[in-house]
Motif scaffolding. Structure first.
Motif, short mmCIF file in Angstrom:
data_model
loop_
_atom_site.label_atom_id
_atom_site.label_comp_id
_atom_site.label_asym_id
_atom_site.label_seq_id
_atom_site.Cartn_x
_atom_site.Cartn_y
_atom_site.Cartn_z
N SER A 1 0.84 -1.19 0.00
CA SER A 1 0.00 0.00 0.00
C SER A 1 0.87 1.24 0.00
O SER A 1 2.08 1.17 0.25
N VAL B 1 -14.32 5.44 4.62
CA VAL B 1 -13.05 4.75 4.85
C VAL B 1 -13.26 3.31 5.30
O VAL B 1 -12.37 2.49 5.20
N SER C 1 -15.58 1.39 3.96
CA SER C 1 -16.22 0.61 2.91
C SER C 1 -15.16 -0.15 2.13
O SER C 1 -14.29 0.44 1.51
N LYS D 1 -12.41 -3.67 2.21
CA LYS D 1 -11.35 -4.12 3.10
C LYS D 1 -10.21 -3.12 3.12
O LYS D 1 -9.92 -2.47 2.11
N THR D 2 -9.57 -2.98 4.25
CA THR D 2 -8.42 -2.08 4.34
C THR D 2 -7.16 -2.77 3.83
O THR D 2 -6.49 -2.26 2.95
N HIS D 3 -6.88 -3.96 4.38
CA HIS D 3 -5.73 -4.72 3.88
C HIS D 3 -6.23 -5.53 2.70
O HIS D 3 -6.58 -6.70 2.84
N VAL D 4 -6.26 -4.88 1.55
CA VAL D 4 -6.95 -5.50 0.43
C VAL D 4 -5.97 -6.28 -0.43
O VAL D 4 -4.91 -5.79 -0.80
N ILE E 1 -5.37 -8.47 -4.00
CA ILE E 1 -5.96 -8.50 -5.33
C ILE E 1 -6.57 -9.88 -5.52
O ILE E 1 -5.93 -10.82 -5.99
N ASN F 1 -12.05 -7.63 -3.45
CA ASN F 1 -12.55 -6.50 -4.24
C ASN F 1 -12.59 -6.95 -5.69
O ASN F 1 -11.58 -6.96 -6.38
N LEU G 1 -13.83 -5.63 -8.38
CA LEU G 1 -13.49 -4.65 -9.40
C LEU G 1 -11.98 -4.47 -9.48
O LEU G 1 -11.38 -4.38 -10.56
N LEU G 2 -11.35 -4.43 -8.32
CA LEU G 2 -9.89 -4.29 -8.28
C LEU G 2 -9.23 -5.48 -8.96
O LEU G 2 -8.27 -5.33 -9.72
N VAL H 1 -9.58 -5.01 -12.67
CA VAL H 1 -8.70 -3.94 -13.17
C VAL H 1 -7.25 -4.42 -13.19
O VAL H 1 -6.54 -4.28 -14.18
N ALA H 2 -6.82 -5.00 -12.08
CA ALA H 2 -5.41 -5.42 -11.98
C ALA H 2 -5.08 -6.49 -13.01
O ALA H 2 -4.05 -6.41 -13.69
#
Lengths: 317, 363
Positions: free
Chosen positions: B253, B308, B310, B312-315, B317, B322, B324-325, B328-329
């Motif tokens: 991050s 903040v 909404s 996961k914080t430690h997301v 891939i 996530n 969508l992430l 995208v990735a």
């Protein structure tokens, strides 16, 4: 210098009416640096073996002349300034951004150490971003509100011909045909470069703004949106950097025709030979327009084009 | 002089000498005779005064040592004088030298660092620095290890055994101990979970430094590595159902990258999770409970909203974290691979073509 101008006067009296005056001049080795655009200087120095005649031209006044070259204005000053601003900001952005993608490399941390920490590089990155956004806006205005911009934009629009050009070029490069594709103002190679930058600018500017104004973004957007912006910014940066270093640098720098570089980005000019070779359709169109304006028939060229077209059709069959 | 007179004199002298000898042996102090202390057996002579058996001759002023316990400790087979240097005989001077543990344990207390050792050096620790400034309350070897009750660290009775560490440190750091006991680590430790983090797991042992010192295990520069020693360990975390990707995702991050590159203001583990008072996010009192996240993020960020919390914080891939992430990735990954392969292919073809058509390139 008096000798030089004398030759120019002599040439003027014989010259074709098409040629603009400022491109008409002669090749003298000792005068080259002063009399010629940078492109010719470099070409002369790097391809000396290809033009052995140039060394003999010092013998006598008559041999000072070699077949004169015509130049076409390819990129307007506004276009070139946009390019210079774009690549300067990109170099700055890549230099300060890429180490963030690879923080584990020793070179990344030493880079930030030299630069004066992350805070300093952050300011530089945002300065680069401001320039990039400025260029983006200027370019949109340029496309919308200038004739030059609209003309270039029309040239950049992808067409079905690009697909056939790609195929034909691949066949040509593999040796299945001896006819290279004939390009208009922009070849598919240049169109790819342009649209890659266009797409890259959109992705980088929007994701970059989300990350720049993270506090505001967090007030408006859910946190997972920022994760996506972060990922997109980082991935597109790598893609763009690779595309520039591999594709763009090959086409304008490392390609044996261009090495060490094409000077068009600086002078905005392209020689007639290059025009014929790389943009034959545009070249013929310009000549036709010029002949139409002067009321003459561009006989030789028209017939040449016809024969080429017939040849193309034969290959397609 | 006659013979019998001489014999009498000799006899008297012999008797006097024998008497003197008896007196000499039976009352060493009175005659200034000293006891040499050389072997562990000689320790008895010390315990004559220092041991505290009921009815023993223990002098009220002499510091007491439990001789039976001492015999069982790690140092039980050492002579008292091995540590109490300067006392070579009895009686000894009233003031004796301070014990120098570094005489034997030079690795832990030497000024030269041994990078292979997990404990660098006591002399670089905040305890030693405070002590060198003259603060007598600052911890030294005996504050943690004890004196005559030092057991091997594997022994349950050892003050430095995992199960006793919080009590040992807490004997001085009382407030911290109280906070720690309220945290998830403290609760787990109290209920006998041996894997739970105790003071030394985070702060180190001999080399405990101020958290503001960048070399400290709990400094902004190293805290992620310190936490990940357990929190990236699959074997430990599996037992308690705690995810192991926290450290990894943090390092990727922006907070983690900025922190790594020396931007000290960037958030590290303790910025959000706290330190002595760490609680799981499910706990309402936790700083990372979704309800409390805006306030936690608000320590650095201006006016954070519930946004903040909404996602996961430690997301990672991954599809689960996530979607969508993930799309995208992976989209970018394959776009990059695909584009680069075609571009390099095109360039190779062009170069091949140029070499093939050398000299007759342009029709």
């Amino acid at each position: 210098m008096s000798n030089h101008t004398g030759v120019m006067e002599k040439k003027n009296s014989q010259s074709r009416p098409l040629l603009p005056k400022k491109t008409r001049t002669c090749f003298v080795l000792s005068e080259t640096a002063r009399a010629y655009p940078a492109e010719e200087t470099v070409r002369l120095l790097t391809t000396i073996r290809a033009y052995p005649g140039r060394f003999h031209t010092i013998e006598g006044p008559e041999s000072y002349e070699i077949p004169e070259k015509r130049y076409f204005q390819r990129f307007s000053l506004v276009f070139r300034i946009q390019h210079i601003l774009l690549f300067s900001s990109c170099i700055l952005l890549i230099a300060t951004g890429l180490p963030l993608k690879f923080p584990d490399l020793g070179i990344s941390s030493s880079f930030f150490h030299i630069l004066g920490g992350l805070q300093a590089s952050r300011i530089l990155h945002r300065a680069g971003a401001v320039v990039l956004i400025f260029v983006g806006c200027v370019h949109l205005f340029y496309l919308l509100f200038t004739r030059d911009g609209r003309k270039n934009f029309m040239g950049f629009l992808p067409s079905f011909k690009d697909v056939t050009d790609v195929m034909q070029n691949v066949f040509y490069m593999m040796g299945f045909t001896n006819r290279p594709p004939r390009f208009d103002r922009f070849s598919y190679i240049e169109k790819f470069d342009y649209w890659a930058v266009y797409w890259g600018m959109v992705v980088m500017i929007f994701s970059g703004l989300i990350l720049w104004f993270a506090n505001l973004s967090l007030a408006l957007l859910p946190k997972y949106f920022l994760d996506i912006a972060h990922e997109a910014h980082s991935d597109e940066a790598l893609l763009a950097t690779l595309a520039i270093i591999i594709w763009h640098f090959y086409n304008v720098h490392f390609n044996p025709d261009r090495f060490p570089m094409s000077w068009t980005w600086l002078t905005g000019k392209i020689s007639e030979e290059e025009m014929k070779k790389h943009h034959p359709i545009e070249y013929e169109r310009i000549l036709k327009e010029e002949h139409a304006a002067s009321g003459e028939e561009p006989a030789g060229i028209a017939s040449g084009e016809e024969s080429r077209n017939i040849g193309d059709e034969r290959i397609k069959q | 002089m006659r013979d019998h007179q001489l014999r009498k004199v000799l006899l008297i002298w012999t008797l006097i000498l024998m008497l003197a000898g008896i007196l000499f042996l039976s009352s060493p102090r009175a005659l200034g005779y000293t006891i040499k202390l050389k072997t562990p057996e000689d320790n008895h002579s010390c315990f004559v005064c220092h041991a505290q058996h009921p009815g023993s001759e223990a002098k009220a002023k002499a510091p007491h040592v439990d001789d039976e316990e001492y015999g069982l400790t790690a140092h039980g087979n050492l002579t008292c004088t091995e540590c109490h240097e300067g006392v070579a005989e009895i009686p000894h001077p009233r003031r004796v030298l301070d014990v120098n543990c570094g005489k034997c344990h030079s690795l832990q207390v030497s000024i030269d660092r041994d990078p292979k050792s997990t404990h660098y050096s006591y002399y670089e620790s905040i305890h030693a620095k405070a002590r060198l400034r003259g603060e007598r309350a600052a911890a030294t070897c005996t504050s943690c290890h004890g004196t005559h009750n030092i057991y091997a660290v594997s022994d349950k009775k050892s003050r430095t055994q995992r199960g006793n560490i919080p009590t040992t440190c807490g004997s001085c750091h009382k407030k911290v101990l109280a906070t720690y006991l309220g945290s998830i680590h403290g609760k787990a430790w109290k209920s006998g979970v041996n894997d739970s983090a105790v003071c030394t797991d985070c702060h180190g042992e001999h080399d405990i430094k101020s958290p503001r010192d960048l070399e400290s295990h709990v400094s902004s520069a190293h805290v992620a590595d310190t936490c990940s020693r357990c929190h990236s360990n699959d074997k430990i975390m599996k037992k308690y159902g705690v995810p192991v990707t926290q450290a990894e995702t943090y390092k990727e991050s922006f907070h983690g990258v900025a922190n790594k590159l020396g931007y000290k203001v960037a958030a590290n583990c303790r910025s959000c999770h706290g330190y002595h008072d760490i609680l799981p996010s499910s706990d309402m009192a936790s700083s990372i409970n979704p309800k409390n996240l805006p306030r936690t993020c608000g320590q650095c960020h201006d006016n954070p909203t519930q946004n903040v919390a909404s996602g996961k914080t430690h997301v990672l891939i991954s599809k689960e974290d996530n979607m969508l992430l993930f799309v995208v990735a992976n989209g970018f990954k394959w776009l990059t691979i695909g584009t680069m392969l075609s571009l390099v292919g095109h360039i190779s073809l062009d170069l091949y073509n140029r070499s093939r058509r050398k000299g007759k390139l342009h029709p």
